[in-house]
Design a protein around this motif. Structure first.
Motif, mmCIF file in Angstrom:
data_model
loop_
_atom_site.group_PDB
_atom_site.id
_atom_site.type_symbol
_atom_site.label_atom_id
_atom_site.label_comp_id
_atom_site.label_asym_id
_atom_site.label_seq_id
_atom_site.Cartn_x
_atom_site.Cartn_y
_atom_site.Cartn_z
ATOM 1 N N ALA A 70 0.829 -1.215 0.000
ATOM 2 C CA ALA A 70 0.000 0.000 0.000
ATOM 3 C C ALA A 70 0.858 1.258 0.000
ATOM 4 C CB ALA A 70 -0.945 -0.010 1.199
ATOM 5 N N GLU A 103 -7.576 8.197 -2.248
ATOM 6 C CA GLU A 103 -8.764 8.112 -1.393
ATOM 7 C C GLU A 103 -8.700 6.780 -0.643
ATOM 8 O OE1 GLU A 103 -11.511 10.312 -4.808
ATOM 9 O OE2 GLU A 103 -11.493 8.123 -4.578
ATOM 10 N N ARG A 104 -9.289 6.721 0.520
ATOM 11 C CA ARG A 104 -9.312 5.485 1.307
ATOM 12 C C ARG A 104 -10.754 5.072 1.564
ATOM 13 N NH1 ARG A 104 -4.205 4.339 3.209
ATOM 14 N NH2 ARG A 104 -2.723 6.070 3.038
ATOM 15 N N ASP A 105 -10.967 3.773 1.498
ATOM 16 C CA ASP A 105 -12.273 3.193 1.809
ATOM 17 C C ASP A 105 -12.002 1.939 2.626
ATOM 18 O OD1 ASP A 105 -14.779 2.088 1.963
ATOM 19 O OD2 ASP A 105 -15.254 2.330 -0.166
ATOM 20 N N VAL A 135 -6.884 1.389 -0.556
ATOM 21 C CA VAL A 135 -6.313 2.651 -1.003
ATOM 22 C C VAL A 135 -6.634 2.772 -2.485
ATOM 23 C CG1 VAL A 135 -4.222 4.015 -1.307
ATOM 24 C CG2 VAL A 135 -4.441 2.497 0.671
ATOM 25 N N ARG A 136 -7.328 3.851 -2.840
ATOM 26 C CA ARG A 136 -7.731 4.087 -4.239
ATOM 27 C C ARG A 136 -6.888 5.203 -4.817
ATOM 28 N NH1 ARG A 136 -13.382 4.028 -2.902
ATOM 29 N NH2 ARG A 136 -13.211 6.270 -2.708
ATOM 30 N N TYR A 164 -3.993 -2.485 -1.224
ATOM 31 C CA TYR A 164 -4.179 -2.603 0.219
ATOM 32 C C TYR A 164 -3.089 -3.524 0.739
ATOM 33 C CZ TYR A 164 -6.534 -6.595 -1.920
ATOM 34 O OH TYR A 164 -6.821 -7.670 -2.723
#
Length: 271
Positions: free
Chosen positions: A21, A34-36, A40-41, A53
């Motif tokens: 990551a 961005e994180r969800d 990790v996007r 990830y």
């Protein structure tokens, strides 16, 4: 950094902890992170989005399906493709099936291999007669690399290679070195291109590219570029090299001393 134990299990743990990551810092212009949850996007680096990830923790069942569905919904709304990089040791074991059910399609599987820098750097890059190696940064050379990629992979556009590498160099010229092999005659025909990324804060330099012009294969050019880049890594204090190796490259790298750790498969969602 010090070299971790070269036992395959220890190397895989080091790879997971340091590279899975890891994010470029600074980010190239136009790139966003961005994180969800554990994901990790990244967007704006290549031709589509990218999901990575370290691991998914204990996510499973409906909760994992909902996480995957959020990614397909987002990229459907954006009208962009996205790659989910699935490793062979990822859990849960049915993750590939869940991605497929959500509309992701598997592309060509590669093998993650890691090698110690010191012995690789000790090898003298044996460049075939009539070929020279040269480090490049100019847009003209990046465009030549893209055209070579289109020759090696017919029917695909590789212009995004040049665009992405140009942004990467502009963001941090010290983070990457691009090396080309070309004929030493007036034509200066580009026969191979490869690059190394120096992953700050880790033990790793990562190797990319290496596709060779069909008329110049089996001459040792790829091997010479590995040795050249290993020397660059050693000069900067890195102790390990990592490659996502194709089926063609893996045997060469293993003969050079790389160890296979796991596989990686791009699962791509295209709205």
């Amino acid at each position: 950094m010090t070299t971790p134990d070269l036992d395959a299990t220890a190397l895989l743990a080091t790879y997971d902890a340091q590279l899975r990551a890891h994010l470029p810092n600074p980010l190239p212009a136009g790139a966003t992170v961005e994180r969800d949850g554990p994901l990790v996007r990244l967007r704006g680096l290549d031709e589509g989005g990218f999901i990575t990830y370290t691991d998914l923790g204990d996510l499973d069942g409906a909760e994992l399906d909902a996480l995957i569905a959020r990614q397909t919904a987002l990229f459907t709304e954006l009208g962009e493709s996205v790659e989910w990089k699935l490793h062979g040791h990822d859990l849960p074991r049915d993750l590939a099936d869940r991605l497929t059910a959500a509309g992701f399609a598997a592309e060509e599987r590669e093998t993650v291999v890691v090698g110690a820098v010191a012995p690789l750097a000790a090898a003298v890059p044996v460049v075939p007669e009539g070929v020279r190696l040269r480090e490049v940064t100019s847009r003209e050379d990046l465009d030549r690399i893209a055209r070579l990629g289109e020759l090696i992979y017919p029917g695909t556009s590789r212009q995004w290679w040049a665009d992405a590498m140009e942004r990467e160099i502009a963001a941090d010229p010290q983070s990457v070195t691009i090396v080309v092999a070309e004929t030493d005659d007036e034509a200066r025909t580009l026969v191979c291109a490869a690059w190394i990324r120096y992953v700050t804060g880790t033990a790793f330099g990562t190797l990319w590219g290496g596709g060779t012009h069909p008329e110049h294969r089996r001459r040792g050019i790829y091997k010479a570029l590995v040795a050249y880049r290993a020397r660059l890594a050693e000069q900067r204090g890195f102790t390990l090299l990592q490659v996502d190796a194709s089926d063609e490259s893996r045997p060469i790298l293993e003969r050079l001393g790389f160890t296979a750790l796991t596989t990686t498969t791009p699962y791509v969602f295209r709205p």
